[in-house]
Scaffold this motif. Structure first.
Motif: not given
Length: 957
Positions: A295-311
């Motif tokens: 599956g095409f997806r992007t995972i990010e932890i933006r510190k001090g902000d939140g958890i992001y999936v596909n932006g």
């Protein structure tokens, strides 16, 4: 003609050759065991100790041997912190199995693969060791057994499995935990046959922008090799160009990369999947190919902000989950794994934490296909693996699971069960470099602290880190989960640095013990933590969570004004889904009355409509066109359904109706009053009643000359927690456990009854009715009984209390042993608590008497407890019928006293029979008392006079 035949022969031969070539290029699988629970094979078996030990017999594989009648049951926490304790169940199981390998496999590389074996496992083929003993229960491991095999002949597999490990760190990580310790080959065993030149494994990465990477690892060193990657959609159609790359000189890895256009991303809401075929060529000859799902997806932890999936910033609406089934322990199958995911999704959850070990591969496939964000966990409950073992098990975890798009986090152990030296090991094997978390510790900008109180949760939200508790609202028995959940979720939902959270836990770990005739054993309060029971029986909190976590929320008040125009305020709490992809269904209905025998409702009109064009995380309106006579109905139901037609939640709405008689009165028979020194005796039609002149209570009911044991009331009930002061605070000098015991109020002068002291009582006959009036000094102030023809009884009562209470109302006695069932109009079918009012639906419900012991029996919905928004109830008993109707729907119907577990860890409440309450208690969880679980769990300050009317009627069966 001969030339044509020759061309045709050449063509068919070529097709046949290429088909055979393609077939030879695929990995072939041969199962030596079955594929899971209820699909097993019999192996020879002998166990060293415990039940059926010392002699060779047979056993089903895969299985845990305790469920096959061998060995000794063992729960891990009883030996907490001790790597090699005396008295622990430490059996050794010996397995034998004879199998054949096709002669055609002689040119292939043959691996034997174990998907899971508890715990230390030694493997021999034809008497020769397959390799080093494997340690660690929940991990796939394999051996190249090519030189040990006899092709085309019988081969003997011997496996020795030690329930306890010889490695102290494995025992402390896996075997000294708060869950069952089993033994045996509990997941499948199979052979994989690979071409001599083959792909050993792949590491795939597919991002939301369409970019794609694949590391293709080779089983042997070679040269002149090329890899191709082909992407296909769900229908098998090729997407974009074929990506290709050559093997660098001297390397054993080919890196393929490229970008695909117009792909659909993967999320838990819309889990778009693609197939990828990786082919390995030597020169231009296909030598091996493997397939996978991505599956095409992007995972990010933006510190001090939140958890992001596909932006997009998302919240985890998650649950912890063990791999477990009562009849088979840790041995599952495809059906059970998929059923777990469906049930989790049914609660409107989007995430799961795999506590406290990697699951079956089939569970991850279900998460990929159905849509759940997964936190995949390395074993380690409170102890952790040492460096040497831990590095091997991290590798085995990651290389088996890394291509699953559902996995967005790795978890390195639990609650101190992390070896920080292993944190950097995950990225070695994970091409996607997913974030690594420590449940109950901050790492990588995510604070995951467990079981914080409501106030502490608010405090954690003030920190700079993302707060995402990986365990909260511990669901022991009927506590936790939904209790206080609405309060917690509003905090987690609204805070800008929240990551959501994971409730504890999905299902009770109650094992069906084969040494005790299948008794479900939860080990007291240790395993009884599920939001569903061992066989997935749904508890009340299941529906509370489902309502609170509905991604569509209707915010219009549930009591409609008379000029309501069909316009509902609505929130889209999805993260990726427009409500135009959803549907709604509204229904106008009427309810049967209490004299009818029906349940449910009668539909007058129903209509389905498409959802409005409302973007994720936005608010708007939903308009339904109601008929002009809509107020002739009793209720309006409005159901939201997702894009697949699954119910998200159904809301019920009512409105003020023209005044109706609460009970129809027919002028049947004469109402007669007689007085003795002790009683007022009233006869109405076939009903005879006695009222005690010294207490004012109804003491005796007879119907057609037969006794109905309803009476000794009304009695006033006012209670609060044993550690509660008159000001609602906690007494610092309270004894341990008093916070779990609710006590009736005591007067300062304990010689005095401050609840009810009869001051006066009188009776009079007015036309064809009798009125008995009692006045009191104390909390109970006044009771007026009016007896009408046909046995109808009305009780008007008043009581007054100014202060703090956690249980307030009146009750009558009625013996449980003669109770059979109840049918009622109200919110149901599950009981409520003060801090768990959501999760019910207004309707006419019915359920038979039951008295389940929490953690031991699993009959839901419970018969006993508190029921909200009720209008009438009919109790069927072995003595007759008891009907009750309230003049208001803002009281609670009390049906006996909710039962706690045998250890009474949540509550001990006063016995209250059949009751009507204005205040009911909140319920705590295993970790936090009620005062720590949020605003809805606090005691109530009440003041002034409470006035209510209750109608009673008695009938023969």
């Amino acid at each position: 003609m001969n030339l044509l035949k020759a061309h045709l022969f050449f063509f068919l031969s070529s097709v046949s050759f290429f088909c055979l070539q393609a077939q030879d290029a695929k990995t072939e699988i041969k199962y030596l065991s079955g594929k899971g629970y209820q699909d097993t094979k019999e192996w020879e078996f002998k166990i060293s100790d415990g039940r059926n030990s010392g002699e060779w017999s047979t056993i089903s594989v895969p299985s845990v041997w305790e469920q096959e009648g061998f060995g000794t049951y063992q729960y891990g926490i009883k030996f907490y912190g001790k790597p090699f304790p005396d008295g622990i169940a430490d059996e050794i199981g010996q397995y034998k199995y004879t199998f054949q390998v096709p002669k055609e496999w002689e040119t292939k590389v043959i691996n034997i693969v174990f998907d899971g074996s508890m715990t230390d496992t030694e493997v021999k083929i034809n008497g020769r060791s397959a390799g080093t003993m494997h340690q660690g229960a929940f991990y796939r491991f394999k051996y190249d057994i090519t030189p040990l095999l006899k092709f085309g002949k019988e081969n003997v597999l011997e496996v020795t499995v030690s329930k306890e490990s010889s490695n102290a760190s494995v025992n402390l990580a896996e075997r000294r935990a708060d869950y069952w310790n089993f033994g045996g080959i509990f997941r499948p065993v199979f052979l994989e046959a690979l071409p001599a030149t083959h792909i050993a494994r792949t590491a795939l990465k597919a991002e939301a922008d369409g970019s794609f990477e694949a590391d293709v690892f080779l089983g042997t060193g070679n040269s002149d090799l090329r890899a191709e990657a082909t992407l296909t959609d769900k229908n098998g159609k090729k997407m974009g160009d074929v990506l290709t790359a050559n093997l660098p000189t001297g390397s054993d890895k080919i890196h393929v990369s490229g970008t695909f256009q117009n792909i659909k991303t993967w999320t838990s809401e819309i889990p778009n999947l693609y197939g990828v075929v990786i082919k390995l060529f030597k020169d231009d000859k296909l030598v091996h190919q493997v397939t996978d799902t991505i599956g095409f997806r992007t995972i990010e932890i933006r510190k001090g902000d939140g958890i992001y999936v596909n932006g997009v910033r998302i919240l985890m609406k998650g649950i912890n989950r063990h791999s477990f089934w009562p009849e088979s322990g840790r041995t599952l199958n495809k059906e059970l794994n998929y059923a777990d995911v469906r049930l989790i999704k049914e609660m409107n959850m989007n995430a799961v934490r795999l506590s406290h070990y990697p699951p079956d591969p089939e569970f991850l496939r279900a998460c990929d296909e159905l849509g759940l964000y997964v936190m995949n966990e390395l074993g380690g409950w409170h102890g952790h693996y040492d460096d040497n073992i831990g590095k091997k098990l991290v590798k085995e975890t990651v290389i088996r699971d890394l291509n699953h798009p559902s996995i967005i986090f790795w978890s390195n152990g639990n609650e101190g069960g992390w070896n920080t030296n292993l944190d950097n090991q995950f990225e070695i094997w994970d091409l996607q470099n997913r974030p690594v978390l420590h449940p109950q510790q901050e790492i990588n900008g995510v604070e995951t602290m467990h079981y914080r109180s409501y106030g502490e949760t608010l405090e954690y939200q003030r920190d700079e880190h993302i707060f995402m508790p990986t365990e909260y609202l511990h669901g022991l028995y009927d506590g936790g989960h939904g209790a206080g959940f609405d309060d917690y979720w509003e905090v987690l939902r609204k805070h800008p640095r929240s990551g959501g959270g994971y409730l504890w836990v999905f299902a009770d770990e109650g094992i069906a013990r084969t040494d005790q005739d299948g008794r479900i054993d939860n080990q007291g309060n240790f395993g009884a933590d599920g939001i569903v029971g061992p066989h997935h029986e749904k508890e009340g909190s299941f529906f509370t969570v489902k309502e609170v976590w509905s991604p569509i929320m209707l915010t219009t008040p549930k009591h409609l004004d008379s000029d309501f125009d069909g316009n509902f305020e609505i929130e889209n709490r999805y993260f990726f889904t427009n409500l135009s992809d959803c549907t709604f269904e509204w229904e106008l209905a009427t309810f049967p009355n209490s004299d009818d025998s029906k349940i449910g409702h009668l539909t007058l009109k129903r209509q389905t409509l498409k959802g409005p064009d409302l973007k994720p995380q936005s608010t708007g309106n939903l308009n339904i066109k109601l008929p002009n006579n809509w107020k002739d109905a009793d209720v309006l139901y409005l159901k939201a359904l997702d894009s697949d037609g699954n119910e998200l939640w159904t809301w019920d709405y009512t409105w003020n109706k023209e005044e109706e008689k609460l009970l129809e009165i027919e002028d049947k028979g004469i109402v007669k009053l007689e007085e003795t020194d002790e009683f007022y005796e009233v006869t109405s039609w076939e009903t005879s009643l006695k009222f005690d002149k010294t207490t004012g209570k109804l003491t005796t009911v007879e119907q057609s000359g037969e006794s109905i044991s309803f009476g000794n009331g009304p009695q006033i009930m006012m209670a609060r927690r044993g550690d509660r002061t008159l000001d609602g605070t906690i007494n610092p000098d309270f004894e341990k456990g008093e916070d779990r015991i609710y006590k009736e109020f005591k007067c300062i002068d304990e010689e005095v009854n401050c609840s009810e002291n009869l001051v006066s009582i009188s009776a009079q006959q007015l036309n064809n009715t009798v009125k008995i009036e009692a006045t009191y000094f104390g909390i109970l102030q006044k009771v007026v009984w009016t007896i009408y023809p046909e046995g109808l009884v009305k009780m008007d009562y008043e009581y007054e209390y100014n202060g703090v209470t956690e249980l307030a109302g009146i009750y009558f006695d009625y013996p449980e042993e003669t109770m059979q069932s109840k049918r009622w109009l109200g919110a149901g079918p599950y009981r409520v608590w003060q801090n768990r009012l959501k999760g019910t639906k207004l309707d006419v419900w019915e359920n038979g008497y039951n008295d389940p012991i929490p953690g031991e029996s699993f009959n839901y919905p419970e018969f006993k407890g508190y029921f909200s928004n009720w209008e009438w109830v009919e109790f069927t008993t072995s003595e007759g019928i008891i009907q009750m109707r309230s003049d208001a729907t803002d009281t609670y119907l009390g049906v006996y006293t909710p039962r706690d577990g045998r250890d009474a860890l949540l509550y001990t409440l006063p016995q209250t029979g059949i009751a009507v309450f204005d205040v009911i208690p909140a319920v705590r969880n295993k970790v936090n008392a009620t005062d720590l679980v949020g605003p809805s769990s606090q005691p109530k300050w009440i003041n002034g006079t409470k006035k209510h009317s209750l109608f009673l009627k008695f009938n023969n069966k």
